[in-house]
Structures are given as C-alpha cells and as structure tokens.
Design a protein around this motif. Structure first.
Motif, short mmCIF file in Angstrom:
data_model
loop_
_atom_site.label_atom_id
_atom_site.label_comp_id
_atom_site.label_asym_id
_atom_site.label_seq_id
_atom_site.Cartn_x
_atom_site.Cartn_y
_atom_site.Cartn_z
N VAL A 74 24.34 6.21 8.62
CA VAL A 74 22.91 6.43 8.42
C VAL A 74 22.14 6.10 9.70
CG1 VAL A 74 20.87 5.75 7.11
CG2 VAL A 74 23.09 5.95 5.96
N ILE A 75 21.35 7.05 10.18
CA ILE A 75 20.55 6.83 11.38
C ILE A 75 19.05 6.78 11.07
CG2 ILE A 75 22.23 7.77 13.00
CD1 ILE A 75 20.80 10.44 12.87
N TYR A 76 18.65 7.27 9.90
CA TYR A 76 17.24 7.22 9.53
C TYR A 76 17.10 7.49 8.04
CZ TYR A 76 12.34 8.62 9.03
OH TYR A 76 11.04 8.72 8.62
N SER A 77 16.18 6.77 7.40
CA SER A 77 15.91 6.99 5.98
C SER A 77 14.44 6.72 5.70
CB SER A 77 16.80 6.10 5.10
OG SER A 77 16.65 4.74 5.44
N THR A 78 13.88 7.47 4.79
CA THR A 78 12.49 7.33 4.39
C THR A 78 12.34 7.83 2.96
OG1 THR A 78 10.20 7.87 4.97
CG2 THR A 78 11.82 9.61 5.24
N ALA A 79 11.19 7.58 2.36
CA ALA A 79 10.94 8.07 1.00
C ALA A 79 9.48 8.47 0.88
CB ALA A 79 11.28 7.00 -0.03
N ILE A 80 9.24 9.53 0.13
CA ILE A 80 7.89 10.00 -0.19
C ILE A 80 7.73 9.90 -1.70
CG2 ILE A 80 6.26 11.92 -0.12
CD1 ILE A 80 7.75 12.94 2.35
N VAL A 81 6.72 9.14 -2.14
CA VAL A 81 6.51 8.89 -3.57
C VAL A 81 5.17 9.48 -3.98
CG1 VAL A 81 6.52 7.15 -5.40
CG2 VAL A 81 7.74 6.71 -3.24
N PHE A 82 5.18 10.31 -5.02
CA PHE A 82 3.95 10.87 -5.57
C PHE A 82 3.53 9.94 -6.72
CE2 PHE A 82 6.53 14.30 -3.84
CZ PHE A 82 5.65 14.84 -2.91
N THR A 83 2.54 9.11 -6.45
CA THR A 83 2.27 7.97 -7.33
C THR A 83 1.23 8.23 -8.42
OG1 THR A 83 0.71 7.18 -5.66
CG2 THR A 83 2.93 6.28 -5.58
N LYS A 84 0.09 8.83 -8.04
CA LYS A 84 -1.01 8.95 -9.00
C LYS A 84 -1.77 10.25 -8.81
CE LYS A 84 -1.83 3.93 -8.92
NZ LYS A 84 -2.81 2.88 -8.57
N VAL A 85 -2.47 10.67 -9.86
CA VAL A 85 -3.42 11.77 -9.79
C VAL A 85 -4.78 11.23 -10.23
CG1 VAL A 85 -4.12 14.01 -10.73
CG2 VAL A 85 -1.73 13.61 -10.13
N PHE A 86 -5.78 11.40 -9.37
CA PHE A 86 -7.14 10.96 -9.69
C PHE A 86 -7.96 12.16 -10.13
CE2 PHE A 86 -5.62 8.13 -6.28
CZ PHE A 86 -5.73 6.90 -6.92
N GLU A 87 -8.81 11.95 -11.10
CA GLU A 87 -9.80 12.95 -11.51
C GLU A 87 -11.19 12.33 -11.31
OE1 GLU A 87 -11.28 15.58 -15.40
OE2 GLU A 87 -9.41 14.42 -15.48
N TYR A 88 -12.07 13.08 -10.65
CA TYR A 88 -13.39 12.53 -10.36
C TYR A 88 -14.42 13.66 -10.33
CZ TYR A 88 -12.45 14.31 -5.65
OH TYR A 88 -12.16 15.12 -4.59
N SER A 89 -15.68 13.26 -10.44
CA SER A 89 -16.80 14.20 -10.36
C SER A 89 -17.78 13.68 -9.35
CB SER A 89 -17.49 14.35 -11.72
OG SER A 89 -16.62 14.94 -12.67
N GLU A 90 -18.38 14.60 -8.59
CA GLU A 90 -19.41 14.23 -7.62
C GLU A 90 -20.78 14.48 -8.22
OE1 GLU A 90 -18.87 16.23 -3.97
OE2 GLU A 90 -17.11 15.07 -3.35
N ALA A 91 -21.59 13.42 -8.26
CA ALA A 91 -22.94 13.55 -8.78
C ALA A 91 -23.86 14.15 -7.72
CB ALA A 91 -23.45 12.18 -9.23
N LYS A 92 -25.09 14.45 -8.10
CA LYS A 92 -26.05 15.02 -7.15
C LYS A 92 -26.37 14.04 -6.03
CE LYS A 92 -28.20 18.20 -10.44
NZ LYS A 92 -29.45 18.60 -11.11
N THR A 93 -26.16 12.76 -6.30
CA THR A 93 -26.40 11.74 -5.27
C THR A 93 -25.21 11.58 -4.35
OG1 THR A 93 -25.57 10.03 -6.77
CG2 THR A 93 -27.96 10.47 -6.80
N LEU A 94 -24.20 12.47 -4.52
CA LEU A 94 -22.96 12.47 -3.73
C LEU A 94 -22.08 11.26 -4.02
CD1 LEU A 94 -24.22 13.78 -0.26
CD2 LEU A 94 -23.26 15.06 -2.19
N GLU A 95 -22.42 10.49 -5.05
CA GLU A 95 -21.55 9.41 -5.48
C GLU A 95 -20.47 9.98 -6.39
OE1 GLU A 95 -23.83 6.36 -7.28
OE2 GLU A 95 -24.87 5.78 -5.44
N GLU A 96 -19.29 9.41 -6.30
CA GLU A 96 -18.16 9.92 -7.08
C GLU A 96 -17.92 9.04 -8.31
OE1 GLU A 96 -15.03 9.95 -4.25
OE2 GLU A 96 -15.61 11.86 -3.37
N PHE A 97 -17.73 9.71 -9.42
CA PHE A 97 -17.39 9.01 -10.66
C PHE A 97 -15.93 9.28 -10.99
CE2 PHE A 97 -16.75 9.23 -15.27
CZ PHE A 97 -17.06 7.92 -15.62
N PHE A 98 -15.13 8.24 -11.11
CA PHE A 98 -13.70 8.39 -11.35
C PHE A 98 -13.37 8.14 -12.82
CE2 PHE A 98 -13.66 8.05 -6.82
CZ PHE A 98 -12.51 8.72 -6.42
#
Length: 361
Positions: A74-98
């Motif tokens: 073994v000369i190199y090893s790594t891992a890619i993990v897909f951990t979470k999915v976020f759902e959010y909405s952007e309000a008119k004030t540009l603030e995000e609600f999760f």
C-alpha cells in the motif's frame, strides 16, 4: 467488480472494484454499511487483494476488519464519505432556514445485486429513510450510482465528464422526495479522510470551451496533495452546474473546512483506518449545495442529479477540441485573409492604372 466477496448475504452492500496496471493495482471499495463511502487504496503490486473479516465488519467494533494483502504494497489510501443531506430555504432577508438533517447513516439501502452490471461496470445504491415522520420519502428515494472505467474517454450523458482508467464516477440522485418547504434547496455533505501529511485543496478552472457541457464554463476539483513534494494523490471533480432534464441546477461549494466534529462513522472507514480516525488521520468536509432560482427547479421537477469524478493522481483537464479550434481559426482567420486579399487587390489596381502611361523623359 466483486459484490460482497466472501459473503452470501445481500442484506448489506460492499462492492470491490479492482483495476490492475502494469506494476500496480488500484482498489475502490464502495459500501452503504453505515454512511455511504468509497475507500480508495493504491498499491505497488499487481497481485494485491482485499481481505475482509465479515463477522468483525458487521460487529460494533469493526476496526481491522478490512485490509490489503500484502500490507507493505500500500502506497496511498483515502476515503470519501457522503455523510448528510441538508434541506433549507432562503428567506427574503437572505437568511437560511434549515429543516432537520437527513443523516445518510440512518438510511435503509436496497441490495445493489439487482442493479450490478458487470459489462457496463455500473451499480446503484438506492436508499430511503428508515424513520420518516414527515413522509418526505413516501414516494421518493436517494441514490448513489457508481461507474468504473477500463480506459480513458468521455461520458455520453451530461455533463460529459472526461475520465481516465484511474478514475470512477459517482452520481448523487434525489428523485421524488417531497420538499418540506415551498422553496427548498438541498446540500450534500462530503467528508474526506486523509493520512498525516496530506492536505485537501479546492481548485477552480474556467474554460471558454463548452462544446460538451453547454453554458458550463467552470470545473471544480477537490485534490489531495502531499505536503512533502506537492504531488496530487487523489481528487474529486465536478462541474459548477449540473444539467437535469432540460433544467440546470447550480452547484455551489460551501467552503472546505477541517472537520472538528466526530465523523458519522462508516463501518468500512473504521474497519480499514481503525477506531482513532479523528485523531490519527485528517478529516475535512465540504458542503455542495444544489438549487436554481428560489429553489423552484427542484420544486417543479422533484429531481436532481449531481455527477462527480473521483480517482488517483491529477484530475483530467479538458483541452480545446479540434472543432472549437477550427471555429476559432475560421472566425479569426477569415477577416485576416479578406484584409490581405483586399490589400493585394488595391495595390495591384493602383499599379496597373499607373502603368498605362508612358514615363515622361
């Protein structure tokens, strides 16, 4: 491609893709045991193999259940993990609600044995939320489609990613999932596990050549570089916009950060790297968000797909195709030719006009 090698039960998913070169072997281990993960291991032996202790892998303490034999190759090893999915909405004030986060380690995954295609080198991990009080997944699903390559080339489907034999493709697909807001957008959290002395960097490359991906001029690459010699060891590459059924969904990367939180453990990460992943190895994470104007793209279609290329070494770089070079040459060359021909005609006409008279002595 091997599905659950050494294990006859299809209640869990582990797919081993092995690519043998002239003097080395590349291993891709995809799994939905825990959070969906791909383990990438490069060896300097043509005969290296994956070892699995299934009893230990499926136990609460899986450390040491995955290994490469011989370990010294073994000369190199790594891992890619897909951990979470976020759902959010952007309000008119540009603030995000999760909304409450979808933790992918809580999903129930179908057996990939029915989607495994040894000829096309493809497979699909499809999951639904095990506990779904909101009913968002009653008519929908989340999937990761995997493709391996035997040679260099370019994908036919958009975004027509350029690939090599040292790379594979993953597609994140959200289909039919009911949004919890009127303008919902989604983001996928991706975590990377790296050895000590390797750092992750986010690169952006722009090109005027959009022959294969119309209107898409930016390519993003997350590369792992060695701090010792600055060589690129692995990469994750994607386009800034993903075409999806006549509509384009913008992809925005929300900063690459060192993960100081506990990694939602994928069993194969712990099985290969050990229990002390957070202290012995470097963990970084990035959020990739998807959405169009006011989130209406997903609201109308209820479908989004994101394609990314991952592999070893430098990410592939697009060069100007012969077609684009020809078009540019014609566009720039034609006026020059016309100017040159016009100048010659004028000079010739002037010379002919003056030559009709006898010189005065």
């Amino acid at each position: 491609m091997q599905y659950n090698p050494g294990w006859n039960n299809s209640s869990v998913n582990l797919l081993h893709v092995r690519a043998v070169g002239p003097s080395d072997t590349l291993h891709y281990v995809w799994s939905s045991i825990g959070a969906p993960t791909v383990l990438l291991v490069a060896t300097e032996s043509r005969n290296s193999s994956l070892g699995i202790n299934w009893t230990q892998l499926l136990s609460p303490t899986p450390a040491g259940a995955l290994w490469i034999d011989p370990p010294s190759s073994v000369i190199y090893s790594t891992a890619i993990v897909f951990t979470k999915v976020f759902e959010y909405s952007e309000a008119k004030t540009l603030e995000e609600f999760f909304y409450p986060t979808y933790d992918l380690s809580d999903f129930s995954w179908d057996s990939i044995n029915r989607t495994l295609n040894h000829t096309a080198l493809t497979a699909e991990f499809m999951g639904i939320l095990a506990a779904d009080p909101s009913g968002s997944f009653s008519n929908g699903s989340l999937a990761f489609r995997v493709t391996a390559y035997e040679a260099s080339g370019r994908d036919g489907p958009l975004p027509s990613l350029l690939h090599t034999a040292n790379s594979s493709k993953v597609e994140f697909v959200l289909a039919g999932v009911a949004p919890r807001g009127n303008s919902s957008q989604f983001a996928l959290e991706v975590a990377m596990v790296e050895e000590t002395g390797v750092v992750q960097k986010l690169r952006s490359a722009r090109s005027i050549d959009d022959e294969y991906t119309p209107t898409i001029f930016e390519t993003l690459s997350l590369v792992a570089e060695s701090q010792n010699d600055s060589s690129t060891l692995s990469f994750l590459q994607w386009k800034a916009t993903t075409p999806s059924r006549e509509d384009s969904i913008q992809c925005r990367s929300r900063g690459l950060q060192a993960a100081n939180w506990t990694l939602p453990m994928s069993s194969i990460v712990r099985a290969y790297f050990g229990e002390g992943v957070g202290s012995t190895y470097t963990i970084s994470a990035i959020n990739i968000s998807f959405g169009g104007e006011d989130g209406k793209v997903y609201q109308e279609k209820r479908y989004l797909i994101w394609s990314a290329l991952l592999g070893f070494g430098q990410p592939p770089k697009d060069t100007f195709s012969p077609l684009v070079i020809s078009i540019v040459a014609v566009a720039l060359g034609t006026p020059m030719v016309m100017l040159l021909v016009g100048s010659c005609v004028v000079l010739f006409a002037q010379r002919k006009r003056y030559s009709e008279y006898e010189p005065i002595n």
